[in-house]
Write an enzyme that holds these catalytic residues in place. Structure first.
Site, PDB file in Angstrom:
ATOM      1  N   ASP A   1      26.997  40.582 -48.306  1.00  0.00           N
ATOM      2  CA  ASP A   1      27.328  40.787 -49.714  1.00  0.00           C
ATOM      3  C   ASP A   1      27.136  39.498 -50.516  1.00  0.00           C
ATOM      4  O   ASP A   1      27.603  38.427 -50.110  1.00  0.00           O
ATOM      5  CB  ASP A   1      28.774  41.242 -49.850  1.00  0.00           C
ATOM      6  CG  ASP A   1      29.095  42.468 -49.012  1.00  0.00           C
ATOM      7  OD1 ASP A   1      28.510  42.623 -47.933  1.00  0.00           O
ATOM      8  OD2 ASP A   1      29.953  43.260 -49.432  1.00  0.00           O
TER       9      ASP A   1
ATOM     10  N   HIS B   1      27.292  39.598 -54.351  1.00  0.00           N
ATOM     11  CA  HIS B   1      28.137  39.752 -55.541  1.00  0.00           C
ATOM     12  C   HIS B   1      27.804  38.785 -56.676  1.00  0.00           C
ATOM     13  O   HIS B   1      28.646  37.999 -57.124  1.00  0.00           O
ATOM     14  CB  HIS B   1      29.610  39.632 -55.152  1.00  0.00           C
ATOM     15  CG  HIS B   1      30.170  40.877 -54.540  1.00  0.00           C
ATOM     16  ND1 HIS B   1      30.187  42.094 -55.197  1.00  0.00           N
ATOM     17  CD2 HIS B   1      30.734  41.100 -53.318  1.00  0.00           C
ATOM     18  CE1 HIS B   1      30.735  43.010 -54.418  1.00  0.00           C
ATOM     19  NE2 HIS B   1      31.065  42.438 -53.270  1.00  0.00           N
TER      20      HIS B   1
ATOM     21  N   ASP C   1      25.898  45.352 -52.113  1.00  0.00           N
ATOM     22  CA  ASP C   1      26.877  44.658 -52.945  1.00  0.00           C
ATOM     23  C   ASP C   1      26.305  43.367 -53.526  1.00  0.00           C
ATOM     24  O   ASP C   1      26.921  42.297 -53.449  1.00  0.00           O
ATOM     25  CB  ASP C   1      28.170  44.388 -52.181  1.00  0.00           C
ATOM     26  CG  ASP C   1      29.112  45.585 -52.206  1.00  0.00           C
ATOM     27  OD1 ASP C   1      28.673  46.681 -52.614  1.00  0.00           O
ATOM     28  OD2 ASP C   1      30.285  45.434 -51.814  1.00  0.00           O
TER      29      ASP C   1
ATOM     30  N   ASN D   1      28.637  50.032 -51.950  1.00  0.00           N
ATOM     31  CA  ASN D   1      29.510  50.809 -52.828  1.00  0.00           C
ATOM     32  C   ASN D   1      29.487  50.284 -54.265  1.00  0.00           C
ATOM     33  O   ASN D   1      29.653  51.059 -55.215  1.00  0.00           O
ATOM     34  CB  ASN D   1      30.947  50.819 -52.296  1.00  0.00           C
ATOM     35  CG  ASN D   1      31.556  49.435 -52.182  1.00  0.00           C
ATOM     36  OD1 ASN D   1      31.019  48.565 -51.505  1.00  0.00           O
ATOM     37  ND2 ASN D   1      32.699  49.222 -52.821  1.00  0.00           N
ATOM     38  N   HIS D   2      29.241  48.989 -54.468  1.00  0.00           N
ATOM     39  CA  HIS D   2      29.226  48.480 -55.834  1.00  0.00           C
ATOM     40  C   HIS D   2      27.942  48.861 -56.574  1.00  0.00           C
ATOM     41  O   HIS D   2      27.958  48.969 -57.808  1.00  0.00           O
ATOM     42  CB  HIS D   2      29.452  46.967 -55.836  1.00  0.00           C
ATOM     43  CG  HIS D   2      30.889  46.603 -55.623  1.00  0.00           C
ATOM     44  ND1 HIS D   2      31.785  46.451 -56.651  1.00  0.00           N
ATOM     45  CD2 HIS D   2      31.595  46.415 -54.476  1.00  0.00           C
ATOM     46  CE1 HIS D   2      32.980  46.157 -56.159  1.00  0.00           C
ATOM     47  NE2 HIS D   2      32.898  46.128 -54.832  1.00  0.00           N
TER      48      HIS D   2
ATOM     49  N   HIS E   1      25.944  49.393 -45.341  1.00  0.00           N
ATOM     50  CA  HIS E   1      26.955  48.561 -45.982  1.00  0.00           C
ATOM     51  C   HIS E   1      28.331  48.737 -45.351  1.00  0.00           C
ATOM     52  O   HIS E   1      28.997  47.760 -45.001  1.00  0.00           O
ATOM     53  CB  HIS E   1      27.022  48.892 -47.478  1.00  0.00           C
ATOM     54  CG  HIS E   1      27.992  48.038 -48.220  1.00  0.00           C
ATOM     55  ND1 HIS E   1      27.798  46.692 -48.413  1.00  0.00           N
ATOM     56  CD2 HIS E   1      29.181  48.336 -48.818  1.00  0.00           C
ATOM     57  CE1 HIS E   1      28.813  46.185 -49.095  1.00  0.00           C
ATOM     58  NE2 HIS E   1      29.661  47.168 -49.352  1.00  0.00           N
TER      59      HIS E   1
END
Length: 401
Positions: A60, A62, A96, A131-132, A236
């Site tokens: 991830d 982000h 993500d 999921n993001h 993920h």
């Protein structure tokens, strides 16, 4: 046909109805190096054959482009001028990229640019959605950084300057975004009415870009939620037996169709529940990555049995997941049949910065086929050690500090 179409969704050039050659065979004149083709099945990719390739997996990110660059440089696939130097390496990012940081589109653009470069060298770059990503396509902006809304607004203005030439504009955004960011910073007045209007425009721009059928939603639709490369599965959250029974390629296709806003007649497709909704969906599942210290022995055995059944059903030897930050660093569990590689690298999460001296480069060498899987993140338990190795029979695990 739905009213909102993905003008930027360009499928792989196929050699058959179900597979494509991602890169051609390349043979040097002196016979010193031969690239066997990377064969991709599914659109978006679901099953990949990548003979004799080094595989690099990154967790991830982000919205933190500096951490993303640093990790890729450590992995030996990125130069300090954003050029691909990984030769025939296969790079996999586990989702993500969105939320919690300011440079999400720039990271997406970087991976797009690297994929184009890698293909010319016999390598490839793959992404799986987390999921993001799916939350943003649903319009759930709860975890969006204020600077990310600004980036969306900048990107929309930038696209208009490019005459909406999506492919070129998107791949080049990573080289242009910093200038836009600096211009925005120096002209910013927190209390200016114009600035408040720009914030509202940022929310609108994000909604346009990420709604099903929007340009960035369509870009995400190119990527699967589950990807099998050789005998490794990448996702993920985590794959379960009922996901495999339903069909990996079917799930990937349904999520892609939903993101593209395409359905029968004028109807948009329903949100694909099994793939992206619910605690046990592919992008939300934390069963394999959760802390087991509070579980009974029989519960741990049940998880291991589920993992074993899943891997047998999909024909893989191990799974690699992100999603749940590992405070003890990158690790494997259940006889190393699951690898957990998210330790909150982004400054918006734990800011666990990869270090060349001080932990964080873990290599799993598959001796039978001469490949290697590298996962990048800091491992605080191993700081100060120079080399730690374990023998797992088929696997040799080396953590180089």
């Amino acid at each position: 046909m739905a009213s909102s179409l993905c003008v930027n969704f360009l499928p792989f050039k196929t050699t058959t109805s179900s597979s494509s050659l991602l890169c051609p065979c390349a043979i040097s004149n002196n016979g010193s190096k031969v690239f066997e083709p990377i064969v991709v099945n599914g659109n978006p990719p679901s099953f990949v054959s990548a003979p004799s390739r080094r595989i690099v997996a990154v967790g991830d990110l982000h919205g933190d482009i500096e951490q993303a660059r640093y990790a890729l440089e450590m992995a030996g696939v990125l130069s300090n001028s954003d050029l691909w130097i990984g030769e025939d390496t296969v790079l996999v990012q586990l989702g993500d990229i969105l939320d919690r940081g300011q440079d999400e589109i720039a990271i997406l653009s970087l991976f797009k640019s690297l994929d184009l470069q890698a293909r010319a060298k016999g390598g490839a770059v793959f992404q799986v959605n987390g999921n993001h990503e799916t939350m943003n396509v649903e319009g759930d902006f709860r975890y969006v950084d204020a600077g990310a809304f600004d980036e969306c607004n900048d990107f929309m203005e930038y696209l208009s300057d490019y005459g909406y030439d999506w492919e070129n504009a998107f791949a080049r955004w990573v080289t242009e975004s910093q200038k836009w960011k600096q211009d925005r910073y120096f002209s910013k007045n927190q209390w200016s009415p114009l600035n408040l209007v720009k914030k509202q425009k940022g929310v609108i721009a994000r909604s346009v870009l990420f709604k099903p059928g929007g340009q960035l939603a369509c870009e995400l639709a190119r990527h699967p939620i589950v990807l099998k490369i050789n005998d490794w599965v990448f996702c993920h959250g985590g794959l379960l037996p009922h996901h495999v029974s339903y069909g990996v390629e079917k799930m990937n296709g349904e999520v892609s169709l939903w993101m593209r806003g395409l359905g029968e007649g004028d109807n948009r497709p329903d949100i694909p529940f099994m793939g992206i909704r619910g605690y046990d969906s592919v992008v939300w599942n934390r069963l394999y990555s959760r802390d087991t210290s509070d579980l009974e022995v029989y519960q741990i055995q049940q998880i291991q049995t589920l993992l074993r059944e899943t891997l047998a059903a999909v024909g893989a030897k191990a799974m690699v997941v992100g999603h749940t930050p590992q405070t003890d660093g990158v690790n494997c569990k259940y006889d190393c049949s699951i690898w957990r590689i998210d330790v909150g690298m982004s400054s918006g999460v734990l800011h666990s910065r990869p270090e060349l001296n001080g932990g964080g480069v873990m290599g799993l060498h598959l001796g039978l086929i001469g490949q290697s899987l590298w996962t990048l993140d800091i491992n605080p338990r191993l700081i100060g050690q120079s080399l730690w190795t374990l023998d797992f029979g088929l696997f040799d695990l080396g953590i180089v500090l």
